[in-house]
Design a protein around this motif. Structure first.
Motif, PDB file in Angstrom:
ATOM      1  N   LEU A  40       6.733  33.740 -23.994  1.00  0.00           N
ATOM      2  CA  LEU A  40       6.585  33.173 -22.616  1.00  0.00           C
ATOM      3  C   LEU A  40       6.120  31.796 -22.596  1.00  0.00           C
ATOM      4  O   LEU A  40       5.864  31.140 -23.821  1.00  0.00           O
ATOM      5  N   ASN A  41       6.018  31.366 -21.571  1.00  0.00           N
ATOM      6  CA  ASN A  41       5.382  30.002 -21.327  1.00  0.00           C
ATOM      7  C   ASN A  41       3.900  30.151 -20.503  1.00  0.00           C
ATOM      8  O   ASN A  41       3.953  31.192 -19.893  1.00  0.00           O
ATOM      9  N   LEU A  42       2.985  29.080 -20.571  1.00  0.00           N
ATOM     10  CA  LEU A  42       1.792  29.542 -20.070  1.00  0.00           C
ATOM     11  C   LEU A  42       1.764  29.671 -18.562  1.00  0.00           C
ATOM     12  O   LEU A  42       0.838  30.432 -17.942  1.00  0.00           O
ATOM     13  N   ARG A  43       2.835  29.153 -18.014  1.00  0.00           N
ATOM     14  CA  ARG A  43       2.730  29.389 -16.515  1.00  0.00           C
ATOM     15  C   ARG A  43       2.890  30.763 -16.237  1.00  0.00           C
ATOM     16  O   ARG A  43       2.423  31.613 -15.291  1.00  0.00           O
ATOM     17  N   GLN A  44       3.882  31.573 -16.996  1.00  0.00           N
ATOM     18  CA  GLN A  44       4.432  32.672 -16.584  1.00  0.00           C
ATOM     19  C   GLN A  44       3.184  33.614 -17.289  1.00  0.00           C
ATOM     20  O   GLN A  44       3.007  34.644 -16.504  1.00  0.00           O
ATOM     21  N   LEU A  45       2.453  33.335 -18.340  1.00  0.00           N
ATOM     22  CA  LEU A  45       1.351  33.888 -18.745  1.00  0.00           C
ATOM     23  C   LEU A  45       0.244  34.092 -17.762  1.00  0.00           C
ATOM     24  O   LEU A  45      -0.510  35.206 -17.513  1.00  0.00           O
ATOM     25  N   LEU A  46       0.380  32.868 -16.978  1.00  0.00           N
ATOM     26  CA  LEU A  46      -1.041  32.936 -15.857  1.00  0.00           C
ATOM     27  C   LEU A  46      -0.506  33.789 -14.750  1.00  0.00           C
ATOM     28  O   LEU A  46      -1.497  34.445 -14.064  1.00  0.00           O
ATOM     29  N   LYS A  47       0.732  33.839 -14.396  1.00  0.00           N
ATOM     30  CA  LYS A  47       1.083  34.930 -13.497  1.00  0.00           C
ATOM     31  C   LYS A  47       1.069  36.551 -13.990  1.00  0.00           C
ATOM     32  O   LYS A  47       0.711  37.204 -13.068  1.00  0.00           O
ATOM     33  N   LYS A  48       1.214  36.764 -15.048  1.00  0.00           N
ATOM     34  CA  LYS A  48       1.072  37.910 -15.692  1.00  0.00           C
ATOM     35  C   LYS A  48      -0.301  38.358 -15.456  1.00  0.00           C
ATOM     36  O   LYS A  48      -0.926  39.648 -15.735  1.00  0.00           O
ATOM     37  N   THR A  49      -1.344  37.533 -15.696  1.00  0.00           N
ATOM     38  CA  THR A  49      -2.710  37.686 -15.752  1.00  0.00           C
ATOM     39  C   THR A  49      -3.315  37.638 -14.464  1.00  0.00           C
ATOM     40  O   THR A  49      -4.623  37.931 -14.098  1.00  0.00           O
ATOM     41  N   GLY A  50      -2.276  37.719 -13.092  1.00  0.00           N
ATOM     42  CA  GLY A  50      -3.120  37.595 -11.938  1.00  0.00           C
ATOM     43  C   GLY A  50      -3.183  36.554 -11.181  1.00  0.00           C
ATOM     44  O   GLY A  50      -3.659  36.360 -10.149  1.00  0.00           O
ATOM     45  N   GLY A  51      -2.846  35.517 -11.956  1.00  0.00           N
ATOM     46  CA  GLY A  51      -3.073  34.075 -11.277  1.00  0.00           C
ATOM     47  C   GLY A  51      -4.553  33.504 -11.323  1.00  0.00           C
ATOM     48  O   GLY A  51      -4.844  32.536 -10.557  1.00  0.00           O
TER      49      GLY A  51
END
Length: 584
Positions: free
Chosen positions: A347-358
């Motif tokens: 993933l990229n880190l923006r996608q990971l931020l979304k996956k962690t609830g933002g």
């Protein structure tokens, strides 16, 4: 079409329930193994220091241990360094020959930027740290798509979705209709324009143009993920085609060059679209690669060739690939497109931020990712390269959440060969430094400013400078840092667009009395900052421990130094590696 659809539904009715049940059992077994592994490690560990408790989540949410580790560390704890051996380094040990614990010193070879920062207790913080810390904050959990509890309704929905996909793409799998219309075979599988709502481009449009990997565009890979259907090696009967913008219209199953078989789609960017492929000629266990197909026009091809040249130089000067730059495996031209083959990432880190609830990452994750990215910036500077587009979208992460790579050097500037000409739209706007907006002399320091914006976003889950255009962006910077230095105002070629002759900031706002979006200009007397980074970061960690509160304060200080208005006084990546944030 109907006959083929019915045939596919029959196959799915026979296999789907059995295979999904099998998947569910496998996932349960995997979860049980994780629970046993976690309980064992916790029972062997020494009592941890008072820190914030992190929730236990599945294994892909944890920092996995290196494959090179000879044995599992005895006491993994949040915030404690457990170092794995890497090439050219010895395993750190305490005087008794055991794994280092708190208060025991360990020696590591220095990384890029000088000596490894060490804490007073003797612990080392390096990019090889393999702490079992969680990426998420307290009470947050990474959103896992592959849940192990699948009910009957989900089974039926999956069967229906797959049958529909198979009917639409029947010419791409084993059960191929031999006399299918050529026209149908030319249809683009993409099905969408790859747009997203991230608002992260160099213009005022809402798109994800510069995202190398966009999760919204990965809608076709799940068809083949379960192994129910095998992809057929597709040979085109007609000439390949591009869309009106020069993007390649690919087919799942077709082969690029002679050995790269397309199996999925990562996303679309301003310069290219990125495909997921298998290297049929590889003897490695993992044959997956990512292929970046540059758009078919002369300007984009020149940009792609410059990116290849930069990546090759960065790789040659980092033969062990320790500087966290995405690795270019090879490149070639096929069907009028320049194709760049990269190592695969998750993933990229923006996608990971979304996956962690933002809500942002844990402070431990930020420290690790920041340290790794700073090593990338040091390597870029040593080779005379300015990235010019540092943002979460261009920082890729592995599936175990431990390895990050800086990617997408399509906008990079080679200072050894190019003259830097002022342009107010360099760098994605949310991460744009003030010297770019004002047309003041800029260089490597602009990447550091973007890095500081990323740190804030990782901590809070929010974009620090969410602006609609440059004037608003400059106002947001002034609210954090206060007035600009006079020398920048005097020598900035774009100064008249934002300041009058007396050095007063001209804020452009919509006329509230006019509905035609007409702008009015007013003088904004910003004499001191009215935003506190420290308060905003502490608010993002409401239940942090005293030790974590210290680290949050250090993070705020590092961000403040990265946002220094005068680029000549902005913190250097090498200096940042020795910041107190990496010593506690």
């Amino acid at each position: 079409m109907k006959a083929i659809e019915q045939q596919m539904i029959q196959i799915l009715n026979h296999n789907s329930t059995e295979e999904l049940t099998k998947k569910r059992l496998e996932r349960r077994e995997r979860w049980n193994q994780i629970q046993v592994k976690t309980s064992l490690s916790q029972s062997e560990s020494v009592p941890p220091t008072p820190i914030r408790t992190e929730p236990q989540t599945p294994s892909d949410m944890q920092m996995e241990f290196s494959e090179n580790d000879k044995s599992m560390p005895t006491s993994p704890r949040l915030g404690e360094s457990l170092l794995s051996p890497t090439q050219g380094e010895s395993v750190p040990t305490s005087p008794g020959g055991k794994s280092p614990r708190t208060g025991e010193s360990c020696v590591m070879s220095p990384g890029i930027g000088g000596s490894i920062p060490t804490s007073p207790g003797g612990k080392s913080f390096t990019d090889d740290t393999t702490d079992m810390f969680m990426v998420c904050k307290e009470n947050e959990k990474e959103r896992i798509i592959d849940i192990f509890d699948v009910n009957n309704e989900e089974i039926e929905n999956e069967k229906a979705d797959k049958a529909k996909e198979i009917a639409n793409n029947h010419s791409l799998i084993v059960h191929t209709h031999p006399h299918q219309d050529q026209k149908e075979q030319k249809e683009d599988l993409d099905g969408n324009n790859g747009k997203s709502d991230d608002n992260l481009t160099n213009n005022n449009k809402d798109s994800s143009e510069l995202d190398m990997f966009n999760e919204r565009d990965a809608g076709h890979e799940d068809i083949f993920s379960g192994g129910e259907l095998k992809i057929k090696k597709l040979v085109r009967e007609a000439e390949p085609s591009d869309d009106s913008d020069g993007y390649y219209c690919f087919r799942i199953g077709e082969v690029l060059k002679t050995n790269y078989q397309i199996i999925g789609y990562h996303g679309k960017g301003m310069f290219s679209n990125v495909l997921k492929a298998n290297d049929l000629s590889s003897t490695q266990e993992n044959t997956e690669v990512a292929i970046k197909l540059i758009r078919n026009n002369d300007h984009m091809k020149r940009t792609g060739k410059k990116e290849v040249k930069i990546l090759q130089r960065l790789s040659e000067n980092d033969p062990e690939h320790r500087c966290n730059i995405i690795r270019l495996i090879t490149h070639f031209e096929d069907r009028d497109h320049l194709c760049l083959v990269f190592e695969p990432m998750d993933l990229n880190l923006r996608q990971l931020l979304k996956k962690t609830g933002g809500s942002g990452f844990s402070i431990g994750a930020i420290r690790l990712y920041a340290f790794k990215l700073l090593k990338s910036l040091v390597h870029l500077k040593r080779n005379g390269i300015i990235h010019c587009d540092i943002k979460p979208d261009n920082i890729l992460i592995s599936q175990n959440r431990k390895i990050i790579k800086l990617a997408d050097l399509g906008s990079a500037i080679d200072t050894t060969e190019e003259e830097i000409e002022p342009t107010p739209i360099l760098v994605s706007r949310f991460y744009r430094s003030p010297e770019i907006i004002l047309g003041y002399h800029y260089g490597f320091a602009l990447d550091v400013f973007s890095f500081g914006c990323c740190l804030y976003e990782w901590a809070t889950g929010k974009v620090m400078l969410r602006s609609a255009e440059n004037n608003e962006h400059l106002r947001l910077i002034l609210e954090i840092k206060g007035p600009l230095p006079k020398k920048i105002l005097q020598h900035g070629v774009f100064r008249p667009m934002h300041y009058d002759d007396q050095g007063r900031f001209l804020e452009r706002v919509e006329d509230p009395a006019n509905n035609s979006n007409k702008e009015i200009v007013r003088i904004n007397h910003i004499k001191k900052p009215n935003r506190s980074l420290l308060k905003e970061l502490l608010a993002a960690y409401p239940s942090c421990s005293s030790s974590e509160k210290t680290q949050v304060s250090q993070l705020a200080d590092l961000i403040d130094k990265c946002l220094e208005l005068d680029p000549s006084k902005r913190i250097d990546p090498t200096q940042a590696l020795n910041h107190p944030l990496f010593k506690t």
